[in-house]
Design a protein around this motif. Structure first.
Motif, PDB file in Angstrom:
ATOM      1  N   GLU A   1       0.830  -1.207   0.000  1.00 20.33           N
ATOM      2  CA  GLU A   1       0.000   0.000   0.000  1.00 20.33           C
ATOM      3  C   GLU A   1       0.866   1.259   0.000  1.00 20.33           C
ATOM      4  O   GLU A   1       2.039   1.243   0.382  1.00 20.33           O
ATOM      5  CB  GLU A   1      -0.930  -0.018   1.228  1.00 20.33           C
ATOM      6  CG  GLU A   1      -1.894   1.153   1.334  1.00 20.33           C
ATOM      7  CD  GLU A   1      -2.741   1.333   0.091  1.00 20.33           C
ATOM      8  OE1 GLU A   1      -2.381   2.230  -0.711  1.00 20.33           O
ATOM      9  OE2 GLU A   1      -3.719   0.598  -0.087  1.00 20.33           O
ATOM     10  N   SER A   2       0.268   2.365  -0.422  1.00 22.31           N
ATOM     11  CA  SER A   2       0.988   3.642  -0.503  1.00 22.31           C
ATOM     12  C   SER A   2       1.386   4.145   0.877  1.00 22.31           C
ATOM     13  O   SER A   2       0.675   3.967   1.857  1.00 22.31           O
ATOM     14  CB  SER A   2       0.101   4.688  -1.188  1.00 22.31           C
ATOM     15  OG  SER A   2      -1.155   4.788  -0.539  1.00 22.31           O
ATOM     16  N   CYS A   3       2.546   4.786   0.930  1.00 27.15           N
ATOM     17  CA  CYS A   3       3.055   5.378   2.160  1.00 27.15           C
ATOM     18  C   CYS A   3       3.935   6.568   1.775  1.00 27.15           C
ATOM     19  O   CYS A   3       4.071   6.896   0.597  1.00 27.15           O
ATOM     20  CB  CYS A   3       3.857   4.355   2.964  1.00 27.15           C
ATOM     21  SG  CYS A   3       5.382   3.885   2.131  1.00 27.15           S
ATOM     22  N   LEU A   4       4.518   7.222   2.768  1.00 33.49           N
ATOM     23  CA  LEU A   4       5.454   8.303   2.498  1.00 33.49           C
ATOM     24  C   LEU A   4       6.882   7.800   2.667  1.00 33.49           C
ATOM     25  O   LEU A   4       7.194   7.151   3.670  1.00 33.49           O
ATOM     26  CB  LEU A   4       5.221   9.490   3.444  1.00 33.49           C
ATOM     27  CG  LEU A   4       3.872  10.196   3.368  1.00 33.49           C
ATOM     28  CD1 LEU A   4       3.894  11.456   4.239  1.00 33.49           C
ATOM     29  CD2 LEU A   4       3.498  10.554   1.942  1.00 33.49           C
ATOM     30  N   GLU A   5       7.729   8.111   1.699  1.00 30.76           N
ATOM     31  CA  GLU A   5       9.156   7.844   1.807  1.00 30.76           C
ATOM     32  C   GLU A   5       9.858   9.176   2.024  1.00 30.76           C
ATOM     33  O   GLU A   5       9.663  10.116   1.263  1.00 30.76           O
ATOM     34  CB  GLU A   5       9.683   7.187   0.532  1.00 30.76           C
ATOM     35  CG  GLU A   5      11.205   6.966   0.547  1.00 30.76           C
ATOM     36  CD  GLU A   5      11.722   6.395  -0.748  1.00 30.76           C
ATOM     37  OE1 GLU A   5      11.810   5.158  -0.860  1.00 30.76           O
ATOM     38  OE2 GLU A   5      12.037   7.192  -1.667  1.00 30.76           O
ATOM     39  N   THR A   6      10.674   9.254   3.070  1.00 36.07           N
ATOM     40  CA  THR A   6      11.398  10.486   3.358  1.00 36.07           C
ATOM     41  C   THR A   6      12.899  10.239   3.188  1.00 36.07           C
ATOM     42  O   THR A   6      13.367   9.099   3.312  1.00 36.07           O
ATOM     43  CB  THR A   6      11.128  10.987   4.784  1.00 36.07           C
ATOM     44  OG1 THR A   6      11.881  10.203   5.724  1.00 36.07           O
ATOM     45  CG2 THR A   6       9.640  10.876   5.130  1.00 36.07           C
ATOM     46  N   THR A   7      13.645  11.307   2.928  1.00 42.19           N
ATOM     47  CA  THR A   7      15.087  11.194   2.701  1.00 42.19           C
ATOM     48  C   THR A   7      15.843  12.173   3.594  1.00 42.19           C
ATOM     49  O   THR A   7      15.579  13.381   3.537  1.00 42.19           O
ATOM     50  CB  THR A   7      15.419  11.476   1.226  1.00 42.19           C
ATOM     51  OG1 THR A   7      14.647  10.606   0.386  1.00 42.19           O
ATOM     52  CG2 THR A   7      16.899  11.249   0.948  1.00 42.19           C
TER      53      THR A   7
ATOM     54  N   ASP B   1      16.018   5.718  11.694  1.00 39.46           N
ATOM     55  CA  ASP B   1      15.492   6.396  12.882  1.00 39.46           C
ATOM     56  C   ASP B   1      15.574   7.903  12.683  1.00 39.46           C
ATOM     57  O   ASP B   1      16.653   8.492  12.644  1.00 39.46           O
ATOM     58  CB  ASP B   1      16.301   5.975  14.109  1.00 39.46           C
ATOM     59  CG  ASP B   1      15.731   6.527  15.412  1.00 39.46           C
ATOM     60  OD1 ASP B   1      14.797   7.358  15.362  1.00 39.46           O
ATOM     61  OD2 ASP B   1      16.229   6.130  16.482  1.00 39.46           O
ATOM     62  N   CYS B   2      14.409   8.524  12.574  1.00 36.26           N
ATOM     63  CA  CYS B   2      14.340   9.966  12.331  1.00 36.26           C
ATOM     64  C   CYS B   2      13.829  10.718  13.560  1.00 36.26           C
ATOM     65  O   CYS B   2      13.406  11.871  13.458  1.00 36.26           O
ATOM     66  CB  CYS B   2      13.449  10.259  11.128  1.00 36.26           C
ATOM     67  SG  CYS B   2      11.771   9.589  11.284  1.00 36.26           S
ATOM     68  N   GLY B   3      13.854  10.059  14.730  1.00 39.11           N
ATOM     69  CA  GLY B   3      13.430  10.710  15.964  1.00 39.11           C
ATOM     70  C   GLY B   3      12.043  11.316  15.885  1.00 39.11           C
ATOM     71  O   GLY B   3      11.874  12.506  16.171  1.00 39.11           O
ATOM     72  N   PRO B   4      11.017  10.539  15.493  1.00 37.69           N
ATOM     73  CA  PRO B   4       9.685  11.118  15.310  1.00 37.69           C
ATOM     74  C   PRO B   4       9.127  11.728  16.593  1.00 37.69           C
ATOM     75  O   PRO B   4       9.276  11.153  17.681  1.00 37.69           O
ATOM     76  CB  PRO B   4       8.841   9.934  14.847  1.00 37.69           C
ATOM     77  CG  PRO B   4       9.580   8.711  15.310  1.00 37.69           C
ATOM     78  CD  PRO B   4      11.024   9.079  15.259  1.00 37.69           C
ATOM     79  N   LEU B   5       8.486  12.893  16.446  1.00 36.09           N
ATOM     80  CA  LEU B   5       7.862  13.599  17.561  1.00 36.09           C
ATOM     81  C   LEU B   5       6.389  13.818  17.257  1.00 36.09           C
ATOM     82  O   LEU B   5       6.040  14.315  16.187  1.00 36.09           O
ATOM     83  CB  LEU B   5       8.537  14.950  17.797  1.00 36.09           C
ATOM     84  CG  LEU B   5      10.027  14.959  18.140  1.00 36.09           C
ATOM     85  CD1 LEU B   5      10.541  16.394  18.197  1.00 36.09           C
ATOM     86  CD2 LEU B   5      10.278  14.230  19.459  1.00 36.09           C
TER      87      LEU B   5
ATOM     88  N   ARG C   1      16.704   6.742   4.668  1.00 34.57           N
ATOM     89  CA  ARG C   1      15.285   6.897   4.343  1.00 34.57           C
ATOM     90  C   ARG C   1      14.375   6.308   5.411  1.00 34.57           C
ATOM     91  O   ARG C   1      14.636   5.230   5.948  1.00 34.57           O
ATOM     92  CB  ARG C   1      14.990   6.257   2.986  1.00 34.57           C
ATOM     93  CG  ARG C   1      15.697   6.973   1.844  1.00 34.57           C
ATOM     94  CD  ARG C   1      15.509   6.308   0.510  1.00 34.57           C
ATOM     95  NE  ARG C   1      16.071   7.154  -0.558  1.00 34.57           N
ATOM     96  CZ  ARG C   1      17.329   7.108  -0.966  1.00 34.57           C
ATOM     97  NH1 ARG C   1      18.168   6.233  -0.416  1.00 34.57           N
ATOM     98  NH2 ARG C   1      17.759   7.914  -1.905  1.00 34.57           N
ATOM     99  N   SER C   2      13.300   7.041   5.693  1.00 33.07           N
ATOM    100  CA  SER C   2      12.283   6.598   6.645  1.00 33.07           C
ATOM    101  C   SER C   2      10.949   6.463   5.912  1.00 33.07           C
ATOM    102  O   SER C   2      10.754   7.041   4.840  1.00 33.07           O
ATOM    103  CB  SER C   2      12.142   7.601   7.800  1.00 33.07           C
ATOM    104  OG  SER C   2      13.383   7.852   8.415  1.00 33.07           O
ATOM    105  N   TYR C   3      10.030   5.710   6.534  1.00 34.91           N
ATOM    106  CA  TYR C   3       8.736   5.447   5.903  1.00 34.91           C
ATOM    107  C   TYR C   3       7.610   5.688   6.896  1.00 34.91           C
ATOM    108  O   TYR C   3       7.694   5.248   8.046  1.00 34.91           O
ATOM    109  CB  TYR C   3       8.690   4.009   5.364  1.00 34.91           C
ATOM    110  CG  TYR C   3       9.662   3.837   4.226  1.00 34.91           C
ATOM    111  CD1 TYR C   3       9.261   4.019   2.917  1.00 34.91           C
ATOM    112  CD2 TYR C   3      11.009   3.585   4.480  1.00 34.91           C
ATOM    113  CE1 TYR C   3      10.178   3.933   1.873  1.00 34.91           C
ATOM    114  CE2 TYR C   3      11.929   3.505   3.448  1.00 34.91           C
ATOM    115  CZ  TYR C   3      11.505   3.685   2.140  1.00 34.91           C
ATOM    116  OH  TYR C   3      12.408   3.618   1.125  1.00 34.91           O
ATOM    117  N   LEU C   4       6.584   6.391   6.442  1.00 34.11           N
ATOM    118  CA  LEU C   4       5.397   6.633   7.248  1.00 34.11           C
ATOM    119  C   LEU C   4       4.233   5.896   6.611  1.00 34.11           C
ATOM    120  O   LEU C   4       3.760   6.266   5.518  1.00 34.11           O
ATOM    121  CB  LEU C   4       5.087   8.129   7.336  1.00 34.11           C
ATOM    122  CG  LEU C   4       3.791   8.500   8.066  1.00 34.11           C
ATOM    123  CD1 LEU C   4       3.849   8.062   9.533  1.00 34.11           C
ATOM    124  CD2 LEU C   4       3.517   9.999   7.962  1.00 34.11           C
TER     125      LEU C   4
END
Length: 342
Positions: free
Chosen positions: A51-57, A77-81, A111-114
């Motif tokens: 399924e679709s998600c967000l890829e961040t760089t 690990d992007c330290g999500p807040l 890269r992180s994924y949401l």
């Protein structure tokens, strides 16, 4: 109902499992650079794995929610807040209207994924929602996300069953040197024995030219018998081209569909996420494996995913609750304790 992008980060795009069946028209599969992280995130929020998600760089976005949702952040690990307070990677959590999620700078990896329960609602183009950033189509208006973009969600989901067990061990990307297993060929016969040894025994570093199309590596020269030119033929994700100069290029999600450079080997599917998490300066070594070994690794990977699916769908059972009195600081408190049977 959806997500309002307040800061798009460096490069945030919508990706799904990829766009297949159109390479004869020059359209590569695209999709995530780290398929493993995306698929694990989707399992944690009860989505289809593709399924679709967000890829961040490198640096992630800041997102405001105008309704409830269930999320999971995986990959680097992007330290999500969430509203300024840390939330765990690789664990599903709920948000409500007005909540703000910030994905920061990655600590290791790239890269992180949401993943969002239900998926992100964007037009389906050639059987996929994924963005081909380099060609400007698919996803959200064919581009990376930016401030002011509003993403609709496919479903309004505020909570999922078994939220207590919707987590798994986080992958880490702290290795000083990354090993990529490869299947040799299809043009490995165009290299000298010394060239093959250089490829398999040398250490390469990711150069400054790395993106979703491919990574240029720097290291020992890989010697050809003649040169690195061939009649153009097909390229797949993971193909390792070696031009005449002898420096390898690993082709990735948005690779061109054909190319005229010799391909010494192909990175196996289960190791593509490793290079997808690399950035400039990271060290890489190659190891040749057989097709049979690659197939076993691929089967083991899917077995791991199936085990995670089973875990998140197995109802949690608790022992009968116990009432306890706890004394602290001269005061007594009555609490109720529940223990899982397992």
């Amino acid at each position: 109902m959806g997500m309002i992008i307040e800061d798009g980060g460096i490069l945030t795009s919508i990706q799904d499992g990829g766009r297949f069946g159109f390479e004869q028209f020059g359209v590569s599969p695209s999709g995530p650079m780290d398929m493993r992280s995306m698929q694990i995130g989707n399992i944690l929020v009860d989505n289809d794995i593709n399924e679709s998600c967000l890829e961040t760089t490198i640096m992630g976005p800041t997102i405001r929610f105008d309704g409830p949702a269930v999320l999971a952040v995986t990959g680097a690990d992007c330290g999500p807040l969430l509203n300024g307070k840390p939330v765990n990677m690789y664990r599903a959590f709920s948000v409500k209207a007005g909540d703000i999620l910030k994905l920061g700078m990655v600590k290791n990896g790239c890269r992180s994924y949401l993943a969002v329960a239900g998926g992100i609602k964007v037009p389906v183009l050639m059987n996929s929602k994924c963005t081909m950033v380099g060609k400007h189509f698919g996803g959200y208006e064919g581009r990376k996300l930016q401030k002011g973009d509003v993403l609709e969600l496919e479903k309004k989901i505020s909570v999922l069953p078994n939220m207590q067990v919707r987590f798994t061990t986080a992958d880490t990307y702290t290795a000083k040197e990354h090993r990529l297993r490869v299947i040799m060929g299809p043009q490995d016969d165009m290299f000298t024995e010394e060239g093959i040894r250089s490829f398999l025994n040398g250490t390469y570093k990711v150069g400054q030219e790395f993106d979703r199309q491919g990574y240029r590596l720097e290291g020992p020269v890989i010697q050809h018998k003649v040169d690195g030119n061939i009649i153009s033929d097909g390229i797949v994700t993971g193909s390792i081209q070696v031009p005449t100069a002898g420096q390898p290029i690993v082709m990735l999600a948005e690779h061109q569909t054909v190319g005229g450079y010799t391909k010494i080997a192909t990175v196996i599917t289960t190791d593509l996420p490793i290079i997808g998490q690399c950035k400039a300066g990271d060290a890489i070594r190659f190891q040749a494996v057989t097709v049979e070994e690659a197939e076993k690794l691929y089967a083991a990977y899917h077995k791991e995913l199936e085990a995670l699916k089973q875990k998140v769908h197995t109802p949690v059972k608790y022992k009968p609750a116990r009432n306890l009195i706890i004394s602290f600081g001269g005061k007594s408190f009555q609490v109720q304790v529940e223990e899982r049977e397992d």
